[in-house]
Design an enzyme around this catalytic site. Structure first.
Site, PDB file in Angstrom:
ATOM      1  N   ASP A  30       0.844  -1.195   0.000  1.00 39.13           N
ATOM      2  CA  ASP A  30       0.000   0.000   0.000  1.00 39.13           C
ATOM      3  C   ASP A  30       0.882   1.250   0.000  1.00 39.13           C
ATOM      4  OD1 ASP A  30      -3.228   0.450   0.992  1.00 39.13           O
ATOM      5  OD2 ASP A  30      -1.854   2.161   1.086  1.00 39.13           O
ATOM      6  N   ASN A  85     -12.750  -3.771   2.272  1.00 37.79           N
ATOM      7  CA  ASN A  85     -13.753  -2.713   2.342  1.00 37.79           C
ATOM      8  C   ASN A  85     -14.657  -2.804   1.122  1.00 37.79           C
ATOM      9  OD1 ASN A  85     -12.860  -1.520   4.764  1.00 37.79           O
ATOM     10  ND2 ASN A  85     -11.201  -0.496   3.676  1.00 37.79           N
ATOM     11  N   GLN A  92     -14.811   2.320   1.030  1.00 38.29           N
ATOM     12  CA  GLN A  92     -13.999   1.823  -0.085  1.00 38.29           C
ATOM     13  C   GLN A  92     -13.667   3.013  -0.977  1.00 38.29           C
ATOM     14  OE1 GLN A  92     -15.865  -1.155  -2.589  1.00 38.29           O
ATOM     15  NE2 GLN A  92     -14.047  -1.393  -3.866  1.00 38.29           N
ATOM     16  N   HIS A  98     -10.060  -5.314  -3.627  1.00 38.88           N
ATOM     17  CA  HIS A  98      -8.716  -5.539  -3.099  1.00 38.88           C
ATOM     18  C   HIS A  98      -8.801  -6.038  -1.671  1.00 38.88           C
ATOM     19  CE1 HIS A  98      -9.888  -1.337  -2.506  1.00 38.88           C
ATOM     20  NE2 HIS A  98      -9.246  -1.395  -1.350  1.00 38.88           N
ATOM     21  N   HIS A 100      -6.832  -6.153   1.851  1.00 38.55           N
ATOM     22  CA  HIS A 100      -5.752  -5.589   2.663  1.00 38.55           C
ATOM     23  C   HIS A 100      -5.185  -6.691   3.559  1.00 38.55           C
ATOM     24  CE1 HIS A 100      -6.822  -1.163   2.246  1.00 38.55           C
ATOM     25  NE2 HIS A 100      -8.008  -1.689   1.961  1.00 38.55           N
TER      26      HIS A 100
HETATM   27  P1  5GP Z   1      -9.805   1.158   0.379  1.00 39.76           P
HETATM   28  O1  5GP Z   1     -10.058   2.348   1.270  1.00 39.76           O
HETATM   29  O2  5GP Z   1     -10.465   1.333  -0.975  1.00 39.76           O
HETATM   30  O3  5GP Z   1     -10.143  -0.148   1.038  1.00 39.76           O
HETATM   31  O4  5GP Z   1      -8.251   1.079   0.181  1.00 39.76           O
HETATM   32  C1  5GP Z   1      -7.575   1.613  -0.903  1.00 39.76           C
HETATM   33  C2  5GP Z   1      -6.124   1.561  -0.569  1.00 39.76           C
HETATM   34  O5  5GP Z   1      -5.391   1.768  -1.757  1.00 39.76           O
HETATM   35  C3  5GP Z   1      -5.673   2.630   0.439  1.00 39.76           C
HETATM   36  O6  5GP Z   1      -5.089   1.981   1.570  1.00 39.76           O
HETATM   37  C4  5GP Z   1      -4.674   3.455  -0.352  1.00 39.76           C
HETATM   38  O7  5GP Z   1      -3.570   3.878   0.440  1.00 39.76           O
HETATM   39  C5  5GP Z   1      -4.241   2.511  -1.451  1.00 39.76           C
HETATM   40  N1  5GP Z   1      -3.822   3.145  -2.682  1.00 39.76           N
HETATM   41  C6  5GP Z   1      -4.487   4.139  -3.345  1.00 39.76           C
HETATM   42  N2  5GP Z   1      -3.826   4.491  -4.464  1.00 39.76           N
HETATM   43  C7  5GP Z   1      -2.719   3.706  -4.508  1.00 39.76           C
HETATM   44  C8  5GP Z   1      -1.628   3.613  -5.433  1.00 39.76           C
HETATM   45  O8  5GP Z   1      -1.544   4.314  -6.442  1.00 39.76           O
HETATM   46  N3  5GP Z   1      -0.671   2.692  -5.152  1.00 39.76           N
HETATM   47  C9  5GP Z   1      -0.731   1.891  -4.041  1.00 39.76           C
HETATM   48  N4  5GP Z   1       0.285   1.023  -3.870  1.00 39.76           N
HETATM   49  N5  5GP Z   1      -1.738   1.962  -3.159  1.00 39.76           N
HETATM   50  C10 5GP Z   1      -2.716   2.853  -3.381  1.00 39.76           C
END
Ligand code: 5GP
Ligand code: ZN
Length: 114
Positions: A30, A85, A92, A98, A100
C-alpha cells in the site's frame, strides 16, 4: 477499466512495490501503509467489489494468495489482519476489489480497521 488505478498497476503502467504476482492476481505494498506490513492483493481482472460476481475459482485464488503474501512479508506466524472494504459505508476508496493484509506489530482496538 482505463481509469482504474489498480488496473494500471496490474498492467505495469503505474509503478508499485510488487510482493507477489501470477496470472490471476497481483499483490503490492500500500502506498500509504497503516501498519509495518500493509499489502494489497487484487485480481488482475477488474471487479468493482467483492459483490461484483467474482467467479468462485478466482475468489478462492484471491484468498489463498493471502497466506502466500503473509509468508513473503514475514507475518504468517505472528499474525495479521485481512480486510476487504466494500462500498460507501465501509469507505472503499478504490473501486477495484482488493484485500488488505495488515500486520507486523501487535494490534488492539485502536489498530487500523481501515
Ligand atoms: P480502500 O479504502 O479502498 O479499502 O483502500 C484503498 C487503498 O489503496 C488505500 O489503503 C490506499 O492507500 C491505497 N492506494 C491508493 N492508491 C494507490 C496507489 O496508487 N498505489 C498503491 N500502492 N496503493 C494505493
Ligand atoms: Zn480496475
Amino acid at each position: 477499466m482505463s481509469d482504474c488505478i489498480f488496473c494500471k498497476i496490474a498492467a505495469g503502467e503505474i509503478p508499485a512495490t510488487v510482493v507477489y504476482e501470477d496470472e490471476l492476481v497481483i499483490a503490492f505494498d500500500d502506498v500509504s501503509p497503516q501498519m509495518p506490513v500493509h499489502t494489497l492483493i487484487v485480481p488482475k481482472e477488474h471487479y468493482r467489489d467483492i459483490g461484483d460476481g467474482i467467479p468462485d475459482a478466482l475468489m478462492g485464488h484471491l484468498f489463498n494468495t493471502v497466506k502466500k503474501v503473509a509468508e513473503l512479508k514475514g507475518v504468517a506466524s505472528s499474525g495479521y489482519r485481512v480486510i476487504v472494504n466494500t462500498g460507501d459505508d465501509a469507505c472503499q476508496t478504490v473501486h477495484h476489489v482488493h484485500v488488505h493484509v495488515l500486520g507486523g506489530a501487535p494490534m488492539n482496538s485502536g489498530s487500523p480497521a481501515l
